[in-house]
Motif scaffolding. Sequence first.
Motif, short mmCIF file in Angstrom:
data_model
loop_
_atom_site.label_atom_id
_atom_site.label_comp_id
_atom_site.label_asym_id
_atom_site.label_seq_id
_atom_site.Cartn_x
_atom_site.Cartn_y
_atom_site.Cartn_z
N GLY A 176 0.80 -1.22 0.00
CA GLY A 176 0.00 0.00 0.00
C GLY A 176 0.83 1.27 0.00
N ILE A 177 2.04 1.19 -0.56
CA ILE A 177 2.95 2.34 -0.61
C ILE A 177 2.96 2.92 -2.01
N ASN A 178 2.80 4.22 -2.12
CA ASN A 178 2.86 4.90 -3.42
C ASN A 178 4.29 5.30 -3.74
N HIS A 179 4.65 5.16 -5.00
CA HIS A 179 5.96 5.62 -5.45
C HIS A 179 5.95 7.12 -5.65
N SER A 180 6.98 7.78 -5.15
CA SER A 180 7.24 9.18 -5.51
C SER A 180 8.41 9.17 -6.48
N MET A 181 8.13 9.40 -7.76
CA MET A 181 9.14 9.31 -8.80
C MET A 181 9.79 10.68 -9.04
N ILE A 182 11.10 10.73 -8.90
CA ILE A 182 11.86 11.97 -9.09
C ILE A 182 12.78 11.80 -10.29
N GLN A 183 12.67 12.72 -11.26
CA GLN A 183 13.48 12.61 -12.47
C GLN A 183 14.94 12.99 -12.18
N ILE A 184 15.85 12.29 -12.86
CA ILE A 184 17.28 12.52 -12.65
C ILE A 184 17.74 13.74 -13.45
N TYR A 185 18.26 14.74 -12.74
CA TYR A 185 18.65 16.02 -13.33
C TYR A 185 20.16 16.08 -13.55
N ILE A 186 20.56 16.59 -14.68
CA ILE A 186 21.98 16.72 -15.03
C ILE A 186 22.46 18.11 -14.65
N GLN B 135 27.56 29.07 -21.60
CA GLN B 135 27.62 28.03 -22.63
C GLN B 135 27.74 26.62 -22.06
N LEU B 136 28.28 26.50 -20.86
CA LEU B 136 28.32 25.22 -20.16
C LEU B 136 27.62 25.43 -18.81
N PRO B 137 26.32 25.63 -18.83
CA PRO B 137 25.60 26.05 -17.63
C PRO B 137 25.56 24.97 -16.56
N PHE B 138 25.38 25.42 -15.32
CA PHE B 138 25.30 24.51 -14.19
C PHE B 138 24.16 23.52 -14.37
N GLY B 139 23.00 23.99 -14.77
CA GLY B 139 21.86 23.12 -15.02
C GLY B 139 21.72 22.82 -16.50
N ARG B 140 21.80 21.54 -16.88
CA ARG B 140 21.79 21.21 -18.31
C ARG B 140 20.46 20.57 -18.75
N GLY B 141 19.84 19.79 -17.89
CA GLY B 141 18.59 19.15 -18.28
C GLY B 141 18.37 17.83 -17.58
N PHE B 142 17.58 16.95 -18.20
CA PHE B 142 17.22 15.68 -17.60
C PHE B 142 17.71 14.50 -18.45
N VAL B 143 17.97 13.37 -17.78
CA VAL B 143 18.19 12.13 -18.49
C VAL B 143 16.80 11.63 -18.88
N PRO B 144 16.48 11.56 -20.16
CA PRO B 144 15.11 11.25 -20.59
C PRO B 144 14.57 9.96 -19.98
N GLY B 145 13.43 10.07 -19.36
CA GLY B 145 12.73 8.88 -18.87
C GLY B 145 13.26 8.24 -17.61
N LEU B 146 14.37 8.75 -17.05
CA LEU B 146 15.00 8.09 -15.91
C LEU B 146 14.58 8.74 -14.59
#
Length: 309
Positions: free
Chosen positions: A233-243, A254-265
Amino acid sequence: MGLPVTVYRYTDAGAPQIVSGTPTEWINVLKKVLVEGYGAKSPLGWTLEFEDAGVRSVAFRNATTEGGSGGYVKFYSTDGSNTAYKTLGMKCAMGMTGIDAYFKPLWARGFTPSSNHKGWEIIGTKRGFYLILHYTVNTLMGLGGLTSDTQVYFIGDIHSVNINDTCPFTIVSASAQTSDVTSTSGITDYSGNTFSAQMYALDGSNTSSMYSFLKGHAYRNSANYDGNAESLGINHSMIQIYIYGVASQNNNQQLPFGRGFVPGLYISSFAGYRTESWPKELTQDTVKWVLLRSYVSPQFWISLGDWYD
């Protein structure tokens, strides 16, 4: 608008099989999945750009339609032989003009199949995919073995959060080494706490950075967690992996600290399912999820909802 995700597995009807574990067999799997299709399944939509069958080397390009960067990945026998269970190198580049001619190349990585790896799974889109080697001595989600038993890599465009990112193409692994290294370093190698991805500057200039980023919250790198969240009876809290990068990149345009997400992970708040059989899938909030196997407690999921949305 996002791209639909397709799952390919060695257990599919008509799927190519790994029998001897040679580079030729693995290259055949990649060609069938990415370019040709098999059985009732259409190919992923990549193109075969270069091949040298004599040294077991092949290069694919992602689709330039629907936002694709046109990046390349080369798979190759590390010594040119067709020896069983030979390590296969994986080298990405922003461009290629020949099988060994790269434009903005990335550091090579590699995967090393063994006689225990007769299975494979590829999950992806026209722009990026996960390459997963499967341990076939048993089919449990928790392998309880070595890091080499769990080899997973993402190859392709990340989901960039930066407008006009001209270089989103990369390979995500567990190795931050700034050189060609073809030893096993998949993203479910739980010996470390980070993923890594070398990326070129947003504007396409000839400079790059190795982004090394934490795997996520509440990372449980032990084999002591088990159970089934649904039955408990536990719900998953899914957090996307950020690059993200290092502090010195905070003001780098041009090489910013925050780049994006690993798609689908994603990483879940729940770790378990060690004694359940692969594949483990669930549907939550109308989205289907596939659990990645682990030699400790499985906690990482791939979303089969649209990527790049």
